[in-house]
Design a protein around this motif. Structure first.
Motif, PDB file in Angstrom:
ATOM      1  N   HIS A 196       0.819  -1.217   0.000  1.00 21.94           N
ATOM      2  CA  HIS A 196       0.000   0.000   0.000  1.00 21.94           C
ATOM      3  C   HIS A 196       0.852   1.266   0.000  1.00 21.94           C
ATOM      4  N   ASP A 197       2.153   1.116  -0.160  1.00 20.67           N
ATOM      5  CA  ASP A 197       3.058   2.267  -0.151  1.00 20.67           C
ATOM      6  C   ASP A 197       3.271   2.745  -1.587  1.00 20.67           C
ATOM      7  N   GLU A 198       2.810   3.956  -1.864  1.00 26.64           N
ATOM      8  CA  GLU A 198       2.935   4.487  -3.221  1.00 26.64           C
ATOM      9  C   GLU A 198       4.391   4.669  -3.629  1.00 26.64           C
ATOM     10  N   MET A 199       5.242   5.106  -2.694  1.00 22.31           N
ATOM     11  CA  MET A 199       6.653   5.320  -3.012  1.00 22.31           C
ATOM     12  C   MET A 199       7.353   4.002  -3.348  1.00 22.31           C
ATOM     13  N   PHE A 200       6.914   2.907  -2.731  1.00 26.34           N
ATOM     14  CA  PHE A 200       7.516   1.613  -3.058  1.00 26.34           C
ATOM     15  C   PHE A 200       7.240   1.255  -4.514  1.00 26.34           C
ATOM     16  N   TRP A 201       6.011   1.471  -4.967  1.00 21.70           N
ATOM     17  CA  TRP A 201       5.677   1.133  -6.355  1.00 21.70           C
ATOM     18  C   TRP A 201       6.360   2.080  -7.329  1.00 21.70           C
ATOM     19  N   ILE A 202       6.565   3.338  -6.938  1.00 19.61           N
ATOM     20  CA  ILE A 202       7.314   4.268  -7.782  1.00 19.61           C
ATOM     21  C   ILE A 202       8.766   3.806  -7.903  1.00 19.61           C
TER      22      ILE A 202
END
Length: 326
Positions: A95-101
């Protein structure tokens, strides 16, 4: 006048006399006690020679690896030991947006860098393998970026690609106008890829030079006699001969590209570019896990993901190579 001296005794004939007893310190034969001592020392001697290397590997590789793996299941912080939280850190990653970025940018880095680092160094090696006057200078010039510090290289490229840098000054002089190499999200990422390719060309060129030296010249001569041109000889002779080296280069460059940090960090800054859109996974580990309030447990979970992906990349490359061999 007769002599009264008795005749001297002759030494015994070794062919006639039987075996004689030798004292432990006499003769040239090996001593039983010494042989037994050697046998007792042989099993431990190799470990004594390998001990320094094993200590270094254990202290700087194995211990950090297992420590990171354990911390990934805790909520440890920089100054707080933390407690066991199970898979909570890994669920948070989903659920971490920065991880997917970061995962997107690291994957794009592989797509943009690996094909260039597999093909361009091979072409460069074919150019500099010729024995002509002055070719050593060009080999050294192409290898110079490899030995240069990545910090120095990054700063030089930042100065060149800055809005007031050399490249934009030349573009403005010819009427094209300034381009935001370091301010645009995608141009910044592609600029970092260009730096990685430029710095890695010489390293992989040396690997290809060693492989090309083992390619028989008779194969090229036979292909030339059959009427094959330069491009056809490259495709039908050179590429098959160095295919295993290309697989090696692809594996090494894939792992290095996925773990990229310095180039993007120097060009995008600690924030990871505009709104952090150029952050890679390793940059995210550094940002989350450092500082007095660093989330060491969460950063360790990201590191475990990076490790699993790199191992998967290696296995995919090796499996593809085996399929081609079969």
């Amino acid at each position: 006048m007769t002599s009264s001296t008795a005749p001297r005794a002759l030494p015994p004939d070794p062919a006639v006399a039987g075996p004689t007893h030798r004292s432990p310190g006499s003769g040239r034969g090996p001593r039983v006690g010494t042989l037994r001592g050697i046998r007792r020392q042989l099993p431990i001697s190799p470990w004594l020679f390998a001990a320094p290397g094993l200590l270094v590997i254990g202290a700087f590789s194995l211990y950090p690896f297992f420590s990171t793996l354990i911390n990934s299941f805790t909520d440890k912080r920089t100054l707080i030991p933390g407690e066991y939280v199970g898979l909570a850190n890994f669920r948070e990653l989903l659920h971490d947006e920065m991880f997917w970025i970061g995962l997107r940018n690291s994957t794009l880095y592989i797509v943009g860098v690996v094909p260039a680092l597999v093909l361009l160094p091979l072409l460069l090696a074919m150019l500099v393998q010729r024995h002509i006057p002055g070719i050593s200078f060009f080999r050294s010039a192409f290898y110079t970026p490899v030995v240069a510090s990545i910090v120095v290289v990054g700063l030089i490229w930042v100065w060149m690609l800055d809005d007031r840098g050399l490249v934009n000054s030349l573009l403005e002089a010819v009427g094209i106008g300034r381009i935001g190499f370091l301010s645009d999200q995608w141009l910044l990422l592609f600029s970092a890829m260009a730096v990685t390719v430029w710095k890695g060309l010489g390293y992989y060129m040396i690997i290809y030079l060693a492989a090309l030296a083992n390619v028989p010249r008779e194969l090229h001569e036979a292909a030339a006699v059959d009427g094959a041109g330069a491009i056809r000889r490259f495709v039908t002779v050179t590429v098959p001969a160095v295919r295993s080296t290309m697989v090696l280069v692809g594996a090494l460059s894939s792992v290095a590209a996925f773990k990229v940090f310095s180039e993007v960090y120097l060009m995008a800054g600690p924030s990871g570019g505009p709104a952090g859109e150029d952050t890679t996974l390793v940059m995210l580990v550094q940002r989350v896990g450092t500082g007095l309030s660093g989330r060491v447990g969460y950063a360790s979970a990201i590191s475990v993901v990076v490790f699993c992906v790199t191992v998967a990349l290696m296995l995919l490359v090796l499996r593809a190579d085996r399929k081609e061999d079969a």
